[in-house]
Motif scaffolding. Structure first.
Motif, short mmCIF file in Angstrom:
data_model
loop_
_atom_site.label_atom_id
_atom_site.label_comp_id
_atom_site.label_asym_id
_atom_site.label_seq_id
_atom_site.Cartn_x
_atom_site.Cartn_y
_atom_site.Cartn_z
N SER A 137 -23.09 -50.72 6.62
CA SER A 137 -24.43 -50.78 7.23
C SER A 137 -25.49 -50.95 6.15
N PHE A 138 -25.32 -50.22 5.05
CA PHE A 138 -26.25 -50.31 3.91
C PHE A 138 -26.24 -51.72 3.31
N LEU A 139 -25.05 -52.30 3.15
CA LEU A 139 -24.94 -53.64 2.56
C LEU A 139 -25.65 -54.69 3.40
N ASN A 140 -25.66 -54.50 4.73
CA ASN A 140 -26.27 -55.48 5.63
C ASN A 140 -27.78 -55.33 5.76
N LYS A 141 -28.35 -54.32 5.10
CA LYS A 141 -29.82 -54.18 5.15
C LYS A 141 -30.46 -55.29 4.31
N PRO A 142 -31.39 -56.03 4.88
CA PRO A 142 -32.03 -57.11 4.11
C PRO A 142 -32.91 -56.58 2.98
N ILE A 143 -33.59 -55.47 3.23
CA ILE A 143 -34.45 -54.85 2.22
C ILE A 143 -33.95 -53.43 1.98
N LYS A 144 -33.69 -53.11 0.72
CA LYS A 144 -33.17 -51.78 0.37
C LYS A 144 -34.22 -51.04 -0.46
N ARG A 145 -34.73 -49.96 0.12
CA ARG A 145 -35.73 -49.14 -0.57
C ARG A 145 -35.05 -47.95 -1.23
N SER A 146 -35.84 -47.19 -1.98
CA SER A 146 -35.29 -46.00 -2.66
C SER A 146 -34.74 -45.00 -1.64
N LEU A 147 -35.39 -44.90 -0.47
CA LEU A 147 -34.92 -43.99 0.59
C LEU A 147 -33.54 -44.40 1.08
N ASP A 148 -33.30 -45.71 1.19
CA ASP A 148 -32.00 -46.20 1.64
C ASP A 148 -30.89 -45.83 0.65
N PHE A 149 -31.21 -45.92 -0.63
CA PHE A 149 -30.23 -45.55 -1.67
C PHE A 149 -29.95 -44.04 -1.62
N LEU A 150 -30.99 -43.25 -1.41
CA LEU A 150 -30.82 -41.80 -1.32
C LEU A 150 -29.94 -41.42 -0.13
N LYS A 151 -30.16 -42.09 1.00
CA LYS A 151 -29.34 -41.83 2.19
C LYS A 151 -27.87 -42.16 1.93
N LEU A 152 -27.65 -43.30 1.28
CA LEU A 152 -26.28 -43.72 0.98
C LEU A 152 -25.60 -42.71 0.04
N VAL A 153 -26.32 -42.31 -0.99
CA VAL A 153 -25.77 -41.33 -1.94
C VAL A 153 -25.47 -40.01 -1.22
N TRP A 154 -26.37 -39.62 -0.29
CA TRP A 154 -26.14 -38.38 0.46
C TRP A 154 -24.87 -38.48 1.31
N ARG A 171 -14.65 -25.47 -4.47
CA ARG A 171 -15.23 -24.37 -3.69
C ARG A 171 -16.38 -24.88 -2.82
N LYS A 172 -16.78 -24.05 -1.84
CA LYS A 172 -17.87 -24.41 -0.93
C LYS A 172 -19.23 -24.44 -1.64
N ASP A 173 -19.31 -23.85 -2.83
CA ASP A 173 -20.58 -23.84 -3.57
C ASP A 173 -21.09 -25.26 -3.86
N TYR A 174 -20.18 -26.21 -3.93
CA TYR A 174 -20.56 -27.59 -4.25
C TYR A 174 -21.36 -28.25 -3.14
N ARG A 175 -21.45 -27.60 -1.98
CA ARG A 175 -22.25 -28.17 -0.87
C ARG A 175 -23.73 -28.25 -1.22
N MET A 176 -24.14 -27.53 -2.26
CA MET A 176 -25.55 -27.56 -2.65
C MET A 176 -25.95 -28.94 -3.21
N ILE A 177 -24.96 -29.70 -3.72
CA ILE A 177 -25.27 -31.02 -4.28
C ILE A 177 -25.82 -31.97 -3.21
N PRO A 178 -25.10 -32.17 -2.07
CA PRO A 178 -25.70 -33.02 -1.03
C PRO A 178 -26.99 -32.43 -0.45
N SER A 179 -27.13 -31.10 -0.48
CA SER A 179 -28.37 -30.48 0.02
C SER A 179 -29.56 -30.91 -0.83
N VAL A 180 -29.36 -30.92 -2.14
CA VAL A 180 -30.43 -31.35 -3.06
C VAL A 180 -30.78 -32.82 -2.81
#
Length: 201
Positions: A137-154, A171-180
């Motif tokens: 879905s990300f690849l098919n976006k004609p315009i990719k903004r910084s928000l789109d990249f952040l969503k993909l990384v998330w 461990r479950k502690d690593y869940r803080m990474i996607p939260s950030v």
């Protein structure tokens, strides 16, 4: 005559249902409610953080996490309903994948196993399916903004960590990474909408 009346009642009910769904969709796209809930979550988290440092309140840490969760969840739905993903064919694919994940979760909860296939296996396949679907879905976006990249990384980070937790690799502690990353996406969205003057619309 009675049949015509019944048909008319059915038609009115269908129209009311369509109107209700449209109104619900419009309300979901309203930033004001989401922004308000995000702010409330942050206020709860901030007050709890102050309480952690100034008092010995044992519940402060729990409320700090709850506040962040409230804000993050509201921010997620704000990004989701105001994004373009739900208007694409990939969203229909995602619905099917979510059904697979729900089945996997039920099998995991009930500790069932079929021909060596466990709930963990099904969840892993579902999570990988979500990452692949969103990536295309990300690849098919004609315009990719910084928000789109952040969503993909998330999406990639969140579900990769989810798989590793399910398989007991980390461990479950690593869940803080996607939260950030999610909070970075929410902040980015706030900045973009504020520039347009639509943040509280």
């Amino acid at each position: 005559m009675i049949q015509k009346k019944d048909n008319l009642v059915d038609l009115i009910e269908e129209i009311n249902a369509i109107v209700f769904v449209e109104e619900l969709h419009n309300n979901m796209k309203n930033n004001f409610y989401y922004v308000t809930i995000v702010i409330i979550g942050l206020v709860i988290a901030l007050a709890s953080f102050v309480s952690i440092n100034l008092t010995n309140n044992p519940n402060a840490e729990v409320w700090f996490e709850r506040g962040l969760w409230i804000g993050q969840t509201a921010g997620f739905f704000m990004l989701f309903f105001n994004g373009t993903f739900i208007k694409t064919k990939y969203f229909r694919i995602l619905k099917g994948i979510i059904a697979i994940i729900i089945i996997g979760a039920l099998i995991k909860i009930l500790h069932w196993e079929f021909q060596g296939v466990s709930g963990n296996n099904i969840l892993t396949v579902g999570f990988i399916g979500i990452m692949i679907t969103y990536f295309f879905s990300f690849l098919n976006k004609p315009i990719k903004r910084s928000l789109d990249f952040l969503k993909l990384v998330w999406v990639i980070t969140s579900y990769t960590i989810g798989i590793l937790i399910i398989l007991h690799v980390i461990r479950k502690d690593y869940r803080m990474i996607p939260s950030v990353i999610m909070w970075m996406a929410i902040l980015n969205y706030f900045i973009l909408e504020n520039k347009k003057g639509k943040l509280f619309e």
